[in-house]
Design an enzyme around this catalytic site. Structure first.
Site, PDB file in Angstrom:
ATOM      1  CB  THR A 145     -13.254 -21.759   2.283  1.00 22.04           C
ATOM      2  OG1 THR A 145     -12.442 -22.586   3.127  1.00 22.04           O
ATOM      3  CG2 THR A 145     -14.717 -21.882   2.689  1.00 22.04           C
ATOM      4  CB  SER A 146      -9.460 -18.994   0.041  1.00 22.66           C
ATOM      5  OG  SER A 146     -10.071 -18.563  -1.156  1.00 22.66           O
ATOM      6  CD  GLU A 181     -17.016 -27.336  -7.101  1.00 20.74           C
ATOM      7  OE1 GLU A 181     -16.056 -28.076  -7.355  1.00 20.74           O
ATOM      8  OE2 GLU A 181     -17.918 -27.068  -7.897  1.00 20.74           O
ATOM      9  CG  LEU A 211     -19.670 -33.110   0.838  1.00 19.98           C
ATOM     10  CD1 LEU A 211     -19.615 -34.579   1.278  1.00 19.98           C
ATOM     11  CD2 LEU A 211     -18.315 -32.735   0.206  1.00 19.98           C
ATOM     12  N   PRO A 254     -26.040 -28.211   7.039  1.00 18.70           N
ATOM     13  CG  PRO A 254     -28.236 -27.924   7.804  1.00 18.70           C
ATOM     14  CD  PRO A 254     -27.346 -28.885   7.067  1.00 18.70           C
ATOM     15  N   GLY A 311     -15.157   4.042 -11.699  1.00 19.26           N
ATOM     16  CA  GLY A 311     -15.604   5.099 -10.789  1.00 19.26           C
ATOM     17  C   GLY A 311     -17.057   4.896 -10.387  1.00 19.26           C
ATOM     18  CG  ASP A 314      -8.561 -33.640  -5.734  1.00 24.62           C
ATOM     19  OD1 ASP A 314      -8.555 -32.767  -4.847  1.00 24.62           O
ATOM     20  OD2 ASP A 314      -8.027 -34.760  -5.593  1.00 24.62           O
ATOM     21  CB  ILE A 360     -10.939   1.148 -13.951  1.00 20.84           C
ATOM     22  CG1 ILE A 360      -9.511   0.837 -13.482  1.00 20.84           C
ATOM     23  CG2 ILE A 360     -10.956   1.682 -15.389  1.00 20.84           C
ATOM     24  CD1 ILE A 360      -8.808  -0.286 -14.217  1.00 20.84           C
TER      25      ILE A 360
HETATM   26  N1  COS Z   1      -8.815 -37.657  -3.063  1.00 21.43           N
HETATM   27  C1  COS Z   1      -9.121 -38.866  -2.535  1.00 21.43           C
HETATM   28  N2  COS Z   1      -8.957 -39.172  -1.226  1.00 21.43           N
HETATM   29  C2  COS Z   1      -8.469 -38.193  -0.429  1.00 21.43           C
HETATM   30  C3  COS Z   1      -8.136 -36.916  -0.919  1.00 21.43           C
HETATM   31  C4  COS Z   1      -8.311 -36.665  -2.302  1.00 21.43           C
HETATM   32  N3  COS Z   1      -8.021 -35.484  -2.832  1.00 21.43           N
HETATM   33  N4  COS Z   1      -7.682 -36.156   0.102  1.00 21.43           N
HETATM   34  C5  COS Z   1      -7.724 -36.930   1.215  1.00 21.43           C
HETATM   35  N5  COS Z   1      -8.191 -38.161   0.863  1.00 21.43           N
HETATM   36  C6  COS Z   1      -8.387 -39.301   1.773  1.00 21.43           C
HETATM   37  C7  COS Z   1      -7.200 -39.468   2.704  1.00 21.43           C
HETATM   38  O1  COS Z   1      -6.197 -40.268   2.101  1.00 21.43           O
HETATM   39  C8  COS Z   1      -7.816 -40.141   3.911  1.00 21.43           C
HETATM   40  O2  COS Z   1      -7.937 -41.522   3.637  1.00 21.43           O
HETATM   41  P1  COS Z   1      -7.610 -42.642   4.792  1.00 21.43           P
HETATM   42  O3  COS Z   1      -8.614 -42.456   5.855  1.00 21.43           O
HETATM   43  O4  COS Z   1      -7.743 -43.960   4.070  1.00 21.43           O
HETATM   44  O5  COS Z   1      -6.219 -42.356   5.249  1.00 21.43           O
HETATM   45  C9  COS Z   1      -9.222 -39.554   3.956  1.00 21.43           C
HETATM   46  O6  COS Z   1      -9.497 -39.041   2.637  1.00 21.43           O
HETATM   47  C10 COS Z   1      -9.366 -38.450   4.956  1.00 21.43           C
HETATM   48  O7  COS Z   1      -8.396 -37.465   4.665  1.00 21.43           O
HETATM   49  P2  COS Z   1      -7.969 -36.345   5.714  1.00 21.43           P
HETATM   50  O8  COS Z   1      -7.574 -36.980   6.986  1.00 21.43           O
HETATM   51  O9  COS Z   1      -6.997 -35.460   5.027  1.00 21.43           O
HETATM   52  O10 COS Z   1      -9.362 -35.596   5.947  1.00 21.43           O
HETATM   53  P3  COS Z   1      -9.739 -34.335   6.798  1.00 21.43           P
HETATM   54  O11 COS Z   1     -10.970 -34.624   7.543  1.00 21.43           O
HETATM   55  O12 COS Z   1      -8.537 -33.819   7.526  1.00 21.43           O
HETATM   56  O13 COS Z   1     -10.200 -33.286   5.678  1.00 21.43           O
HETATM   57  C11 COS Z   1     -10.045 -31.582   4.049  1.00 21.43           C
HETATM   58  C12 COS Z   1      -9.435 -32.842   4.663  1.00 21.43           C
HETATM   59  C13 COS Z   1     -10.172 -30.457   5.042  1.00 21.43           C
HETATM   60  C14 COS Z   1      -9.060 -31.170   2.973  1.00 21.43           C
HETATM   61  C15 COS Z   1     -11.418 -31.941   3.437  1.00 21.43           C
HETATM   62  O14 COS Z   1     -12.353 -32.199   4.459  1.00 21.43           O
HETATM   63  C16 COS Z   1     -11.980 -30.908   2.528  1.00 21.43           C
HETATM   64  O15 COS Z   1     -11.553 -30.793   1.361  1.00 21.43           O
HETATM   65  N6  COS Z   1     -12.965 -30.147   3.017  1.00 21.43           N
HETATM   66  C17 COS Z   1     -13.681 -29.200   2.210  1.00 21.43           C
HETATM   67  C18 COS Z   1     -14.854 -29.832   1.633  1.00 21.43           C
HETATM   68  C19 COS Z   1     -15.475 -28.969   0.612  1.00 21.43           C
HETATM   69  O16 COS Z   1     -14.861 -28.634  -0.388  1.00 21.43           O
HETATM   70  N7  COS Z   1     -16.730 -28.613   0.854  1.00 21.43           N
HETATM   71  C20 COS Z   1     -17.492 -27.889  -0.078  1.00 21.43           C
HETATM   72  C21 COS Z   1     -18.588 -28.787  -0.526  1.00 21.43           C
HETATM   73  S1  COS Z   1     -18.948 -28.738  -2.190  1.00 21.43           S
HETATM   74  S2  COS Z   1     -19.837 -27.051  -2.484  1.00 21.43           S
END
Ligand code: COS
Length: 383
Positions: free
Chosen positions: A366-367, A364, A126, A129, A340, A241, A338
């Site tokens: 960041t915090s 997966e 996913l 860069p 040292g 998730d 602990i």
């Molecule tokens: N499961 C399924 N669908 C989801 C979801 C989830 N947990 N969370 C959001 N969606 C859906 C939303 O419902 C939305 O759908 P619609 O367009 O139909 O409304 C769509 O995805 C986009 O959601 P959102 O607008 O919340 O997306 P953002 O671009 O604001 O991004 C974050 C949300 C920041 C939370 C997301 O980009 C993210 O998790 N980024 C981190 C990615 C990551 O973990 N990278 C590490 C790679 S793996 S090492």
């Protein structure tokens, strides 16, 4: 262990994972870390135990257990070697997960069976860069050309990238549609046009590989799309998730290993005429370490049980991941304290735990990303 009563199967998973870690993982963990060596023999045995596709049913050659069993096993394996935990979590949730949930029957028979059995290693592409936290900003493209998609672009930080034979790849099929234009594909790693680039020299989890991957006119059969065009972003977030439960459990395992090492050391090491465990300053540290670890474990198990019950658990897996990751950083720091001066050397394993813990705050999501996921839900829930 906690108020959650484990079923017979979950208890068997716990005992099997604990014994396997003690006998097969702990003896080689430090050497593999030093030599950046992929633990092939260990990974093959994890496949035989059914630990490479734990949540996949038997008909697709998986371990046929549940998310709680998976969290329990991930903690135990990561206690011995967090890099093995990385390899295992990637395979279970990021490779098997999306193919099991979104794949068609043919894709499951062809690819999932190979991954869930552990015969082949999988990976998840996913990040790019310029697309990490902002995962929707995919620059990799997939253009339909007859009965193939042609993929072009670069993927970064691909766990298991050097060993994988099957990849779940995200690419934009419609760059004008941002996240709604992203699609997911199953790609065989030996497809012409897919090239493994440099392997990262990392701070921690060094026995797992992390690769850059280049796609140059890589032709993938159109039938290898997962779900439909435009469904890729949701597939990615849904997959993450579950992935976050695995990373949370990994962090709990690292923290537990650090606590156990710190307590044994504190009972042995003497200062001012008595074991340092007799000093209240240390006892308070140990109390806080144990309390935070148990809280992180329960958050992780909560997310796993919610997944098993078919509930929405995005917020809970984000809570588990952020709390467990920060606990792992905090606990491993205290474990070094602990020990040292000894703790700062490679004579003791706590420096490895400390280095390994850091990645759980980054990959997966960041915090900071976990806090976005959590706060969005809380703001919706509380009026
Ligand atoms: N499961 C399924 N669908 C989801 C979801 C989830 N947990 N969370 C959001 N969606 C859906 C939303 O419902 C939305 O759908 P619609 O367009 O139909 O409304 C769509 O995805 C986009 O959601 P959102 O607008 O919340 O997306 P953002 O671009 O604001 O991004 C974050 C949300 C920041 C939370 C997301 O980009 C993210 O998790 N980024 C981190 C990615 C990551 O973990 N990278 C590490 C790679 S793996 S090492």
């Amino acid at each position: 262990m906690s108020i959650i009563t484990l079923s017979e199967v979950q208890d068997m998973v716990l005992r099997t994972a604990r014994e396997f870690t003690e006998n097969e993982i702990k003896p080689v963990a430090s050497k593999n870390d030093r030599e950046h060596r992929f633990p092939k023999e260990v990974v093959d045995k994890l496949g035989e135990l059914g630990f490479m596709g734990m949540m996949v049913p038997e008909e697709y050659e998986g371990g046929a257990t549940d998310a709680l069993s998976y969290a329990i096993a991930m903690e135990e394996i990561s206690k011995g070697c967090a890099a093995t935990g990385t390899i295992m979590t990637d395979q279970n949730t990021l490779a098997c997960g999306p193919i099991y949930t979104f794949g068609n029957e043919h894709q499951k028979r062809t690819y999932l069976t190979e991954l869930a059995s552990g015969r082949k290693i999988g990976c998840f592409m996913l990040s790019e860069p310029e697309a990490g936290s902002d995962a929707a900003s995919q620059k990799t493209t997939a253009a339909l050309d007859g009965d193939h998609y042609v993929i072009n672009g670069t993927k970064s930080w691909v766990t298991n990238g050097a060993e994988a034979e099957i990849a779940v790849v995200f690419a934009s099929t419609d760059p004008t549609a941002k996240h709604k234009g992203i699609s997911a594909f199953i790609v065989e790693m030996n497809t012409p046009g897919l090239n493994v680039g440099k392997l990262e020299d990392k701070l921690g989890v060094r026995a797992s590989s992390t690769a850059q991957i280049f796609f140059e006119d890589c032709k993938v059969p159109a039938s290898n799309i997962l779900g439909k065009e435009g469904e890729g972003f949701k597939i990615a977030l849904h997959t993450l998730d579950a992935g976050r439960i695995g990373v949370a459990a990994q962090a709990v395992g690292i923290a537990q290993a650090a606590l156990e090492a710190a307590v044994s050391y504190a009972k042995e090491r003497k200062a001012f005429g008595k074991p340092i465990s007799d000093f209240q300053g240390l006892q308070f540290m140990i109390a806080d370490m144990a309390t935070k670890i148990q809280a992180a474990r329960l958050l992780t198990w909560q997310a796993a049980v919610m997944k098993d019950n078919g509930m929405k658990y995005s917020k809970e897996s984000a809570m588990a991941k952020v709390y467990a990751a920060e606990t792992a950083m905090w606990v491993t720091t205290k474990a070094i304290q602990i020990h040292g001066g000894y703790g700062y050397t490679t004579d003791y394993p706590v420096e490895r735990y400390f280095r390994d813990a850091k990645i759980t705050e980054i990959y997966e999501g960041t915090s900071e990303i976990q806090r976005i996921v959590i706060s969005r839900e809380v703001l919706k829930e509380i009026q």
